[in-house]
Design an enzyme around this catalytic site. Structure first.
Site, PDB file in Angstrom:
ATOM      1  N   GLY A  72       0.729  -1.253  -0.016  1.00  0.00           N
ATOM      2  CA  GLY A  72       0.035   0.032   0.005  1.00  0.00           C
ATOM      3  C   GLY A  72       0.804   1.190  -0.164  1.00  0.00           C
ATOM      4  O   GLY A  72       0.475   2.244   0.588  1.00  0.00           O
ATOM      5  N   ASN A 100      10.987   6.468  -8.405  1.00  0.00           N
ATOM      6  CA  ASN A 100       9.886   5.792  -8.651  1.00  0.00           C
ATOM      7  C   ASN A 100       8.649   6.579  -7.731  1.00  0.00           C
ATOM      8  O   ASN A 100       8.655   6.815  -6.800  1.00  0.00           O
ATOM      9  CB  ASN A 100       9.509   4.335  -8.099  1.00  0.00           C
ATOM     10  CG  ASN A 100       8.321   3.604  -8.454  1.00  0.00           C
ATOM     11  OD1 ASN A 100       7.231   3.816  -7.814  1.00  0.00           O
ATOM     12  ND2 ASN A 100       8.313   2.700  -9.582  1.00  0.00           N
ATOM     13  N   CYS A 131       0.274   0.474  -9.457  1.00  0.00           N
ATOM     14  CA  CYS A 131       0.108  -0.166  -7.849  1.00  0.00           C
ATOM     15  C   CYS A 131      -1.351  -0.821  -7.689  1.00  0.00           C
ATOM     16  O   CYS A 131      -2.250  -0.033  -7.772  1.00  0.00           O
ATOM     17  CB  CYS A 131       0.408   0.763  -6.848  1.00  0.00           C
ATOM     18  SG  CYS A 131       0.154   0.086  -5.175  1.00  0.00           S
ATOM     19  N   LYS A 166       5.525   3.314 -15.721  1.00  0.00           N
ATOM     20  CA  LYS A 166       5.479   1.921 -15.113  1.00  0.00           C
ATOM     21  C   LYS A 166       4.209   1.078 -15.299  1.00  0.00           C
ATOM     22  O   LYS A 166       3.237   1.660 -14.625  1.00  0.00           O
ATOM     23  CB  LYS A 166       6.151   1.539 -13.823  1.00  0.00           C
ATOM     24  CG  LYS A 166       6.030   0.194 -13.005  1.00  0.00           C
ATOM     25  CD  LYS A 166       6.925  -0.068 -12.006  1.00  0.00           C
ATOM     26  CE  LYS A 166       7.057  -1.576 -11.511  1.00  0.00           C
ATOM     27  NZ  LYS A 166       7.807  -1.440 -10.124  1.00  0.00           N
ATOM     28  N   ILE A 192       6.690  -5.674 -16.107  1.00  0.00           N
ATOM     29  CA  ILE A 192       5.240  -5.376 -15.702  1.00  0.00           C
ATOM     30  C   ILE A 192       5.375  -5.153 -14.020  1.00  0.00           C
ATOM     31  O   ILE A 192       6.504  -5.525 -13.550  1.00  0.00           O
ATOM     32  CB  ILE A 192       4.512  -6.785 -15.766  1.00  0.00           C
ATOM     33  CG1 ILE A 192       5.277  -7.913 -15.373  1.00  0.00           C
ATOM     34  CG2 ILE A 192       4.157  -6.678 -17.538  1.00  0.00           C
ATOM     35  CD1 ILE A 192       3.928  -9.014 -15.369  1.00  0.00           C
ATOM     36  N   ASN A 193       4.343  -4.524 -13.893  1.00  0.00           N
ATOM     37  CA  ASN A 193       4.197  -4.467 -12.002  1.00  0.00           C
ATOM     38  C   ASN A 193       3.378  -5.989 -11.783  1.00  0.00           C
ATOM     39  O   ASN A 193       3.335  -6.669 -12.596  1.00  0.00           O
ATOM     40  CB  ASN A 193       3.351  -3.539 -11.928  1.00  0.00           C
ATOM     41  CG  ASN A 193       3.611  -2.909 -10.230  1.00  0.00           C
ATOM     42  OD1 ASN A 193       3.647  -3.879  -9.273  1.00  0.00           O
ATOM     43  ND2 ASN A 193       3.522  -1.499  -9.845  1.00  0.00           N
ATOM     44  N   GLY A 244       9.683  -8.618 -13.955  1.00  0.00           N
ATOM     45  CA  GLY A 244       8.696  -9.590 -13.525  1.00  0.00           C
ATOM     46  C   GLY A 244       9.347 -11.071 -13.408  1.00  0.00           C
ATOM     47  O   GLY A 244       9.410 -11.599 -14.491  1.00  0.00           O
ATOM     48  N   GLY A 266      12.952  -7.745  -9.067  1.00  0.00           N
ATOM     49  CA  GLY A 266      12.092  -7.535  -7.758  1.00  0.00           C
ATOM     50  C   GLY A 266      12.259  -8.672  -6.586  1.00  0.00           C
ATOM     51  O   GLY A 266      12.822  -8.387  -5.923  1.00  0.00           O
TER      52      GLY A 266
HETATM   53  C1  SIN Z   1       2.873  -1.361  -2.780  1.00  0.00           C
HETATM   54  O1  SIN Z   1       3.530  -0.783  -2.264  1.00  0.00           O
HETATM   55  O2  SIN Z   1       1.729  -1.616  -2.364  1.00  0.00           O
HETATM   56  C2  SIN Z   1       3.352  -1.923  -3.959  1.00  0.00           C
HETATM   57  C3  SIN Z   1       3.885  -1.030  -4.977  1.00  0.00           C
HETATM   58  C4  SIN Z   1       3.435  -1.192  -6.401  1.00  0.00           C
HETATM   59  O3  SIN Z   1       2.932  -2.352  -6.738  1.00  0.00           O
HETATM   60  O4  SIN Z   1       3.486  -0.523  -7.173  1.00  0.00           O
END
Ligand code: SIN
Length: 303
Positions: A72, A100, A131, A166, A192-193, A244, A266
């Site tokens: 989050g 970022n 996100c 992103k 990718i995220n 990813g 990651g």
């Molecule tokens: C997060 O802080 O919830 C993850 C960040 C993201 O997925 O962009």
């Protein structure tokens, strides 16, 4: 001697290996383990205008060959990042960092990007419109071509540094979103995220994660990421940073064959804090194994 150097919009990197945002803090935490100057660069924790505590716990669920997070966007806020985190990083990292930036409105993205653009330590701004763990922000900008275009255009109007957007994999047409960002003036695309996922606890019969769902990452998502990097490479002319599920030097090479000019790592950092160091050390011998003398020669070669 093999040549591992790559270039992102004029920024020369010693190698393409970049720890992904959210898995490497603000860098100095890892400098206690090894010299982080061996990295190509790294992308710091997603930063918002205001400080954020993040989502309620539990925020992590383990999965086969991966994990789900629902952090989050916990971060100290843009002002503290500039006044406290970047000076700490400067003491142990001589290279340019990737900033970022996340947000809940176009104005917030603009505010933060304008501020971070003025920092000389920052080489690239990575605008996170992907996100999956926050409401009314993050991913909602990255799942619609019009919003993706608007955020990109607004950020580009207030920045001088290269802007990489992103992207979220939680869309039906990733190429269309990438093309919208390019049209908005993006200098590059990161993808990718995480993939939206969930787990249910068999004992409690309730979702494991307090927020119910979260972003799935790790080794298991590599083929999906590779496919999307391949598609986006064909859809845009700007450089792509692939990420990813990257775990090994072989994965880095595969991502580059699909079209990545550089590669982020990651979840692997969460399993093994030395993951990026190990990949960088292994890269030359893997290149030799596959008769690659210069990494830039193989970008997009699979097309
Ligand atoms: C997060 O802080 O919830 C993850 C960040 C993201 O997925 O962009």
């Amino acid at each position: 001697m093999v040549d591992t150097t790559v270039e992102l919009c004029g920024l020369k990197l010693d190698n393409p290996v970049i720890p992904a945002s959210g898995t490497f803090g603000f860098g100095y935490e890892f400098a206690e383990l090894y010299d982080i100057n061996i990295l190509g660069s790294f992308s710091f924790k997603g930063t918002t205008k205001e400080p954020r505590f993040g989502n309620p716990t539990p925020r992590i669920a383990e999965c086969t060959r991966g994990l789900i997070n629902s952090v989050g966007l916990q971060n100290p806020g843009i002002d503290k990042v500039i006044s406290e985190e970047l000076p700490k990083l400067k003491k142990c990292f001589d290279k340019k960092v990737i900033a970022n930036i996340s947000g809940f409105s176009v104005d917030e993205y603009v505010y933060c990007c304008k501020k971070i653009d003025a920092e000389e330590q920052v080489g690239i701004i990575e605008v996170n419109i992907s996100c999956p763990n926050v409401h009314n922000g993050g991913m909602s900008f990255g799942t619609d071509t019009k919003s993706a275009y608007e955020v990109t255009k607004a950020v580009k109007a207030v920045t001088t540094k290269p802007v990489f957007v992103k992207l979220s994999p939680n869309v039906t047409d990733i190429a269309a979103i990438a093309a919208a960002c390019e049209e908005g003036g993006a200098d590059g695309i990161s993808l990718i995220n995480t993939l939206l996922g969930m787990r249910i606890d068999l004992k409690t019969k309730r979702p494991v994660i307090a927020n119910k769902m979260g972003g799935f990452s790790g080794e298991a998502i590599f083929p999906v990421a590779l496919r999307m990097v391949y598609q986006v490479y064909e859809a845009v002319k700007i450089p792509v940073i692939g990420m990813g599920g990257v775990l090994t030097a072989d994965d880095v090479i595969e991502m580059m064959l699909a079209g990545a000019s550089a590669v982020q790592v990651g979840a692997a950092n969460l399993i093994n804090p030395y993951a990026c160091r190990d990949i960088i050390n292994n890269l030359p011998q893997v290149m030799k194994k596959y008769n690659i003398s210069r990494l830039t020669d193989i970008i997009g070669m699979a097309h």
